[in-house]
Design a protein around this motif. Structure first.
Motif, PDB file in Angstrom:
ATOM      1  N   ARG A 118       0.856  -1.191   0.000  1.00  0.00           N
ATOM      2  CA  ARG A 118       0.000   0.000   0.000  1.00  0.00           C
ATOM      3  C   ARG A 118       0.883   1.229   0.000  1.00  0.00           C
ATOM      4  NH1 ARG A 118      -5.191   0.341  -0.816  1.00  0.00           N
ATOM      5  NH2 ARG A 118      -5.444   1.908   0.770  1.00  0.00           N
ATOM      6  N   ASP A 119       0.473   2.222  -0.751  1.00  0.00           N
ATOM      7  CA  ASP A 119       1.208   3.484  -0.811  1.00  0.00           C
ATOM      8  C   ASP A 119       0.218   4.628  -0.572  1.00  0.00           C
ATOM      9  OD1 ASP A 119       3.307   5.204  -1.119  1.00  0.00           O
ATOM     10  OD2 ASP A 119       3.396   5.053  -3.298  1.00  0.00           O
ATOM     11  N   ARG A 120      -0.544   4.504   0.526  1.00  0.00           N
ATOM     12  CA  ARG A 120      -1.580   5.499   0.814  1.00  0.00           C
ATOM     13  C   ARG A 120      -1.534   5.872   2.287  1.00  0.00           C
ATOM     14  NH1 ARG A 120      -4.553   9.422   1.172  1.00  0.00           N
ATOM     15  NH2 ARG A 120      -6.713   9.527   0.477  1.00  0.00           N
ATOM     16  N   TRP A 121      -1.505   7.168   2.528  1.00  0.00           N
ATOM     17  CA  TRP A 121      -1.545   7.687   3.889  1.00  0.00           C
ATOM     18  C   TRP A 121      -2.259   9.021   3.853  1.00  0.00           C
ATOM     19  CZ3 TRP A 121       2.836   7.533   0.904  1.00  0.00           C
ATOM     20  CH2 TRP A 121       3.432   8.749   0.597  1.00  0.00           C
ATOM     21  N   LEU A 126      -3.530   7.285  14.779  1.00  0.00           N
ATOM     22  CA  LEU A 126      -2.548   8.093  14.047  1.00  0.00           C
ATOM     23  C   LEU A 126      -1.298   8.382  14.877  1.00  0.00           C
ATOM     24  CD1 LEU A 126      -4.891  10.695  12.314  1.00  0.00           C
ATOM     25  CD2 LEU A 126      -3.436   9.008  11.157  1.00  0.00           C
ATOM     26  N   HIS A 127      -1.435   8.366  16.206  1.00  0.00           N
ATOM     27  CA  HIS A 127      -0.312   8.726  17.065  1.00  0.00           C
ATOM     28  C   HIS A 127       0.305   7.556  17.814  1.00  0.00           C
ATOM     29  CE1 HIS A 127      -0.362  13.036  16.396  1.00  0.00           C
ATOM     30  NE2 HIS A 127      -1.639  12.829  16.137  1.00  0.00           N
ATOM     31  N   THR A 128      -0.223   6.347  17.580  1.00  0.00           N
ATOM     32  CA  THR A 128       0.379   5.158  18.178  1.00  0.00           C
ATOM     33  C   THR A 128       0.776   4.125  17.134  1.00  0.00           C
ATOM     34  OG1 THR A 128      -1.763   4.069  18.481  1.00  0.00           O
ATOM     35  CG2 THR A 128      -0.913   5.403  20.338  1.00  0.00           C
ATOM     36  N   GLY A 129       0.129   4.152  15.982  1.00  0.00           N
ATOM     37  CA  GLY A 129       0.401   3.150  14.956  1.00  0.00           C
ATOM     38  C   GLY A 129      -0.160   1.783  15.283  1.00  0.00           C
ATOM     39  N   LEU A 130      -1.043   1.706  16.262  1.00  0.00           N
ATOM     40  CA  LEU A 130      -1.593   0.417  16.663  1.00  0.00           C
ATOM     41  C   LEU A 130      -2.572  -0.123  15.629  1.00  0.00           C
ATOM     42  CD1 LEU A 130      -2.312   1.045  20.454  1.00  0.00           C
ATOM     43  CD2 LEU A 130      -0.445  -0.286  19.461  1.00  0.00           C
ATOM     44  N   ARG A 131      -2.674  -1.444  15.592  1.00  0.00           N
ATOM     45  CA  ARG A 131      -3.688  -2.102  14.780  1.00  0.00           C
ATOM     46  C   ARG A 131      -5.052  -1.870  15.420  1.00  0.00           C
ATOM     47  NH1 ARG A 131       0.719  -5.458  15.109  1.00  0.00           N
ATOM     48  NH2 ARG A 131       1.635  -5.999  13.100  1.00  0.00           N
ATOM     49  N   ASP A 149      -4.770   1.882   6.949  1.00  0.00           N
ATOM     50  CA  ASP A 149      -3.820   2.866   6.419  1.00  0.00           C
ATOM     51  C   ASP A 149      -3.448   3.929   7.445  1.00  0.00           C
ATOM     52  OD1 ASP A 149      -3.695   1.524   4.001  1.00  0.00           O
ATOM     53  OD2 ASP A 149      -5.274   2.736   3.090  1.00  0.00           O
ATOM     54  N   LEU A 150      -4.146   3.967   8.569  1.00  0.00           N
ATOM     55  CA  LEU A 150      -3.718   4.856   9.660  1.00  0.00           C
ATOM     56  C   LEU A 150      -2.329   4.426  10.151  1.00  0.00           C
ATOM     57  CD1 LEU A 150      -7.041   5.173  11.703  1.00  0.00           C
ATOM     58  CD2 LEU A 150      -6.089   6.808  10.045  1.00  0.00           C
ATOM     59  N   ARG A 151      -2.043   3.118  10.118  1.00  0.00           N
ATOM     60  CA  ARG A 151      -0.697   2.627  10.476  1.00  0.00           C
ATOM     61  C   ARG A 151       0.331   3.102   9.456  1.00  0.00           C
ATOM     62  NH1 ARG A 151       0.761  -1.458  13.907  1.00  0.00           N
ATOM     63  NH2 ARG A 151       1.979  -2.699  12.461  1.00  0.00           N
ATOM     64  N   HIS A 152      -0.052   3.093   8.187  1.00  0.00           N
ATOM     65  CA  HIS A 152       0.842   3.610   7.142  1.00  0.00           C
ATOM     66  C   HIS A 152       1.093   5.100   7.365  1.00  0.00           C
ATOM     67  CE1 HIS A 152       0.901   0.159   4.271  1.00  0.00           C
ATOM     68  NE2 HIS A 152      -0.207  -0.154   4.940  1.00  0.00           N
ATOM     69  N   THR A 153       0.054   5.820   7.761  1.00  0.00           N
ATOM     70  CA  THR A 153       0.195   7.254   8.021  1.00  0.00           C
ATOM     71  C   THR A 153       1.167   7.482   9.174  1.00  0.00           C
ATOM     72  OG1 THR A 153      -2.057   7.635   7.226  1.00  0.00           O
ATOM     73  CG2 THR A 153      -1.056   9.374   8.579  1.00  0.00           C
ATOM     74  N   PHE A 154       1.009   6.736  10.248  1.00  0.00           N
ATOM     75  CA  PHE A 154       1.905   6.815  11.407  1.00  0.00           C
ATOM     76  C   PHE A 154       3.356   6.580  10.977  1.00  0.00           C
ATOM     77  CE2 PHE A 154       4.093   4.305  14.740  1.00  0.00           C
ATOM     78  CZ  PHE A 154       4.082   5.205  15.804  1.00  0.00           C
ATOM     79  N   ALA A 155       3.604   5.478  10.282  1.00  0.00           N
ATOM     80  CA  ALA A 155       4.961   5.118   9.866  1.00  0.00           C
ATOM     81  C   ALA A 155       5.538   6.122   8.876  1.00  0.00           C
ATOM     82  CB  ALA A 155       4.959   3.715   9.257  1.00  0.00           C
ATOM     83  N   THR A 156       4.715   6.561   7.949  1.00  0.00           N
ATOM     84  CA  THR A 156       5.165   7.510   6.927  1.00  0.00           C
ATOM     85  C   THR A 156       5.551   8.846   7.545  1.00  0.00           C
ATOM     86  OG1 THR A 156       3.909   6.430   5.187  1.00  0.00           O
ATOM     87  CG2 THR A 156       4.446   8.759   4.852  1.00  0.00           C
ATOM     88  N   ARG A 157       4.736   9.328   8.465  1.00  0.00           N
ATOM     89  CA  ARG A 157       5.053  10.601   9.108  1.00  0.00           C
ATOM     90  C   ARG A 157       6.345  10.509   9.908  1.00  0.00           C
ATOM     91  NH1 ARG A 157      -0.970  12.692  10.948  1.00  0.00           N
ATOM     92  NH2 ARG A 157      -1.666  13.142   8.823  1.00  0.00           N
ATOM     93  N   LEU A 158       6.568   9.386  10.550  1.00  0.00           N
ATOM     94  CA  LEU A 158       7.830   9.208  11.278  1.00  0.00           C
ATOM     95  C   LEU A 158       9.012   9.201  10.309  1.00  0.00           C
ATOM     96  CD1 LEU A 158       6.849   6.499  13.929  1.00  0.00           C
ATOM     97  CD2 LEU A 158       7.171   8.955  14.294  1.00  0.00           C
TER      98      LEU A 158
END
Length: 186
Positions: A5-8, A33-38, A128-137
């Motif tokens: 996936r390439d979406r955040w 968004l701020h923990t990256g949890l499933r 994709d909230l996990r992708h958003t978390f990881a991408t922002r980091l």
């Protein structure tokens, strides 16, 4: 199968999603968004696993089978502090429905996708909230090993599927070459 996936969410999209979400959903999305949890890690989180003083949570049951202690940033901590003012007498869950019971993941998904339709976003999933978390980091310069630990991945290759860069976040990678470089001395 290449299911990468390439979406955040960018910051403007995040504002639209949060601004159109009911309070209970806004808290869960913000926390994600701020923990990256499933999703199941969020919905199963119990107060007995939260340490507000140390600003950590313990996720006992993870997908990879290894418990993890996750540090919390101020925003995730604010969500927990707000949630701590109202607790269910039926259970110890941090996030619960109006009956004081664990939130059904299908109910949450339905509400989330309803918000996405309302704001006109397609090709975005709750995960994709996990992708958003990881991408922002990653875009903020956090190293891939820390991101991997925060996500609870056993293999760094999986983390690379979550953390994405954009041209602006890569710029500092090429700008380091400018140091002490003078074209007139060549």
């Amino acid at each position: 199968v290449d299911n990468k996936r390439d979406r955040w969410l960018n910051r403007d999209e995040e504002k639209q999603v949060l601004g159109n979400s009911p309070d209970w959903l806004r808290e869960i999305v913000t926390f994600g968004l701020h923990t990256g949890l499933r999703l199941q890690e969020i919905l199963s989180l119990e107060w007995s696993r939260v340490n507000l003083f140390r600003r950590t949570i313990l996720i006992k049951e993870t997908k990879n089978g290894n418990p993890k202690t996750l540090p919390l940033n101020k925003i995730a901590l604010d969500v927990l502090n707000q949630r701590s003012t109202v607790k269910s007498i039926k259970n110890d869950f941090v996030f619960f429905n109006s009956n004081g019971e664990k939130i059904n993941s299908n109910v949450l998904r339905t509400a989330f996708y309803s918000v996405l339709r309302e704001v006109g976003f397609d090709n975005f999933r709750l995960h994709d909230l996990r992708h958003t978390f990881a991408t922002r980091l990653a875009q903020a310069g956090v190293d891939i090993f820390k991101i991997s630990e925060l996500l609870g991945h056993k293999d760094i290759k999986m983390t690379q599927r979550y953390a994405h860069h954009c041209p602006d976040s890569l710029r500092d990678g090429v700008e380091v070459l400018e140091t002490d470089y003078n074209l007139t001395t060549m």
